[in-house]
Design an enzyme around this catalytic site. Structure first.
Site: not given
Length: 184
Positions: A148-149
């Site tokens: 989850p950047c």
């Protein structure tokens, strides 16, 4: 098997519709290897060329492949608000070194509904002065959403950058309850 008795690399891909637009998912026998935003025909062609070059085989469109089934199911659950954690095998072969270290920490250490600063994430991997390098790692992330950047933000409270576009980042953070839903 190839002539050396080794299993040939297999790469399958599919495009799924989501609230943030079409996502292209690609997988190998080792797991999900790529997630690509805004999967228009041009984006798909570029991605397929890159995957073929990096993985040594032509990806095959196979939306019904067992290699993709669980990833597709979990993505659909995530966008429906029914899944907070992805439980998928991941193929990390497209990323290495510091970038891989940072992305693995992000995947395991920043839960749904939380955010972390670039500098904080750098500190978590023992490189407290490497906030800019963390930004580079986020831009190189081959598995956005699953790794989850979008949860990495600027230390000043700003949203920071995002390879999928800031509107996509806002929508993902709103889905997770970090930001309010956009008004329009």
């Amino acid at each position: 098997m190839d002539s050396h008795g080794q299993y040939e690399q297999q790469v399958v891909w599919a495009v799924i519709g989501t609230d943030i637009g079409p996502l292209m998912l690609a997988a190998t026998r080792d797991g999900l290897v790529s997630v690509v935003f805004h999967a228009t025909e041009k984006v798909r062609e570029t991605t397929l060329d890159r995957l073929a070059s990096r993985l040594g085989t032509e990806p095959v469109e196979a939306p019904d492949s067992p290699l993709l089934a669980e990833a597709i199911r979990q993505m659909e659950e995530y966008f429906a608000g029914a899944r907070h954690d992805f439980e998928l095998p991941l193929d990390w072969s497209l990323i290495s070194g510091f970038n891989r270290q940072v992305l693995r920490e992000l995947a395991s250490g920043v839960p749904y509904g939380a955010v972390v600063g670039y500098g904080d994430l750098a500190g978590r991997v023992g490189q407290p002065g490497a906030a800019q390098a963390v930004g580079t790692a986020m831009g190189a992330n081959p598995l956005p959403v699953v790794v989850p950047c979008h949860r990495v933000v600027a230390s000043d409270g700003g949203i920071g950058g995002f390879g999928g576009g800031l509107e996509t980042k806002r929508k993902l953070l709103a889905l997770e309850g970090v930001l309010p839903e956009p008004l329009f």
